[in-house]
Write an enzyme that holds these catalytic residues in place. Structure first.
Site, mmCIF file in Angstrom:
data_model
loop_
_atom_site.group_PDB
_atom_site.id
_atom_site.type_symbol
_atom_site.label_atom_id
_atom_site.label_comp_id
_atom_site.label_asym_id
_atom_site.label_seq_id
_atom_site.Cartn_x
_atom_site.Cartn_y
_atom_site.Cartn_z
ATOM 1 N N ASP A 80 -10.838 51.149 85.881
ATOM 2 C CA ASP A 80 -10.316 49.766 85.863
ATOM 3 C C ASP A 80 -9.114 49.585 84.951
ATOM 4 O OD1 ASP A 80 -11.462 49.719 83.276
ATOM 5 O OD2 ASP A 80 -11.978 47.605 83.482
ATOM 6 N N GLU A 81 -8.453 50.689 84.599
ATOM 7 C CA GLU A 81 -7.444 50.598 83.545
ATOM 8 C C GLU A 81 -6.293 51.559 83.819
ATOM 9 O OE1 GLU A 81 -7.733 51.582 78.791
ATOM 10 O OE2 GLU A 81 -9.492 51.775 80.045
ATOM 11 N N ASP A 106 -6.014 46.090 82.509
ATOM 12 C CA ASP A 106 -7.441 46.390 82.348
ATOM 13 C C ASP A 106 -8.258 45.237 82.949
ATOM 14 O OD1 ASP A 106 -9.350 47.566 79.464
ATOM 15 O OD2 ASP A 106 -10.010 46.897 81.421
ATOM 16 N N MET A 107 -9.093 45.585 83.927
ATOM 17 C CA MET A 107 -9.908 44.558 84.568
ATOM 18 C C MET A 107 -10.903 43.971 83.565
ATOM 19 S SD MET A 107 -8.842 44.446 87.667
ATOM 20 C CE MET A 107 -10.108 43.497 88.478
#
Ligand code: TTP
Ligand code: MG
Length: 350
Positions: free
Chosen positions: A103-104, A9-10
């Site tokens: 983002d995940e 996850d960013m």
């Protein structure tokens, strides 16, 4: 561990992209979202979170809490572009990826013959070097625990949860951390004196079923470290290929085969990067008067080499009859699966 699942996850994704694109913003509280009167916060940089600003908060409250923050509108196209680059890096590790959002993602790295921590460090390093952003990584033997782990020491975190750590690591966690327990259930459980996972251990399976409905058993198991959910491969990724609209319409099949050769070459490269093989070859052509012909051939064996793909594609093309000139040609390979024969080495994705 039977399975090795990774959750990535960013960190403060939209805000970090803004800071990357404008280095003057690095280290500053950056808030991204609807900047109008009635807008809400999409995300806040970790600097801004110190002021109590978070996702989904009305913008006017954010402005009150963090008056000197930098407020920016969202740039979704840019975030999607960066997201694609991140996923390219992830797909170079394994093809068993379930994207959860921009983002995940979950990765099943059970068959990657490298120590999971090494894989995590490699991914982090590559995203840092190539994109200039940080990602948090969690590793465990199921999805629930992997996701819990990625959130453990955000930002730029890395955490592994092993079977020996269960149940002690879970006991003190607030019930809001349990995937599947929504805000309303959290409130209701608080009302009956249940605040932590340890408190939840007192609830019987029957009680959980009655309380949480059809997810009751899953929640009962999840808090005990059991989660059988598989990493579901992204459907869109189940084919690899390309098509082009030709600069000039053509009729000669030999000339078309040059395009097929070129596509087969690209498919071969993509397959190797993703460590995949496939068995359905599809050729698509569109005539000058816009009639499409799509023909597939499914083999009873898997292929991955340029020559094999090209050869089948030529057979398919030879069988298509058309009178008009052709304006578009495409080639894809589908029915993909992971190539388990070749084990990855670190060099494959360094
Ligand atoms: P998240 O991964 O939930 O949040 P984040 O990456 O900003 O921060 P972190 O993971 O470090 O806690 O969401 C990813 C992006 O999705 C986020 O940058 C902005 C967007 N988003 C919204 O637009 N609205 C929301 O309510 C949330 C939660 C996220
Ligand atoms: Mg994030």
């Amino acid at each position: 561990m039977d399975r090795v699942i990774m959750h990535v996850d960013m960190d403060a994704f939209f805000a970090s992209v803004e800071q990357k694109d404008n280095p003057n913003l690095k280290g500053k509280p950056v808030i991204v979202g609807g900047i109008g009167e009635r807008g809400v916060v999409a995300t806040a940089s970790y600097e801004a979170r110190k002021y109590g600003v978070h996702s989904a908060m009305p913008m006017y409250i954010a402005r009150k809490r963090c008056p000197f923050g930098v407020y920016l509108p969202t740039r979704h196209e840019r975030y999607r572009e960066i997201s694609r680059e991140i996923f390219e890096i992830l797909y170079s590790v394994t093809s068993i990826i379930e994207p959860l959002s921009i983002d995940e993602a979950y990765l099943d790295i059970t068959n990657v013959s490298i120590d999971p921590i090494e894989v995590a460090l490699c991914i982090k390093q590559r995203i840092k070097d190539k994109i200039g952003l940080t990602i948090s990584v969690g590793i465990s033997y199921n999805k629930f625990l992997a996701k819990l782990a990625s959130d453990w020491n955000k930002p730029n975190g890395i955490k592994m949860i092993t079977e020996e750590m269960i149940p002690n690591i879970l006991k003190p966690l607030p019930i809001s951390k349990v995937y599947g327990i929504g805000q309303r259930s959290v409130q209701k459980l608080h009302n009956i004196g249940v605040f932590t996972i340890e408190d939840m251990y007192k609830l019987s399976k029957e009680f959980c079923v009655e309380y949480f409905g059809k997810f009751g058993v899953e929640i009962y198991e999840r808090i005990r470290g059991i989660d059988k959910r598989e990493v579901k491969i992204d459907r869109e990724r189940k084919s690899i290929g390309n098509e082009v609209t030709l600069k000039k319409d053509i009729k000669d099949k030999e000339e078309m085969k040059k395009y097929l050769k070129h596509f087969a070459h690209n498919i071969d490269i993509s397959l190797s990067k993703k460590n995949m093989i496939g068995k359905t070859v599809t050729v698509k052509i569109k005539t000058a008067n816009f009639i499409s012909h799509t023909r597939s051939k499914t083999l009873n064996y898997y292929i991955k080499n340029e020559d094999d793909i090209y050869c089948i594609a030529c057979e398919i093309l030879d069988d298509i009859e058309f009178e008009d000139d052709i304006r578009l040609i495409g080639l894809t390979l589908s029915s993909l699966m992971e190539n388990k024969i070749k084990q990855l080495t670190l060099n494959d994705f360094l």
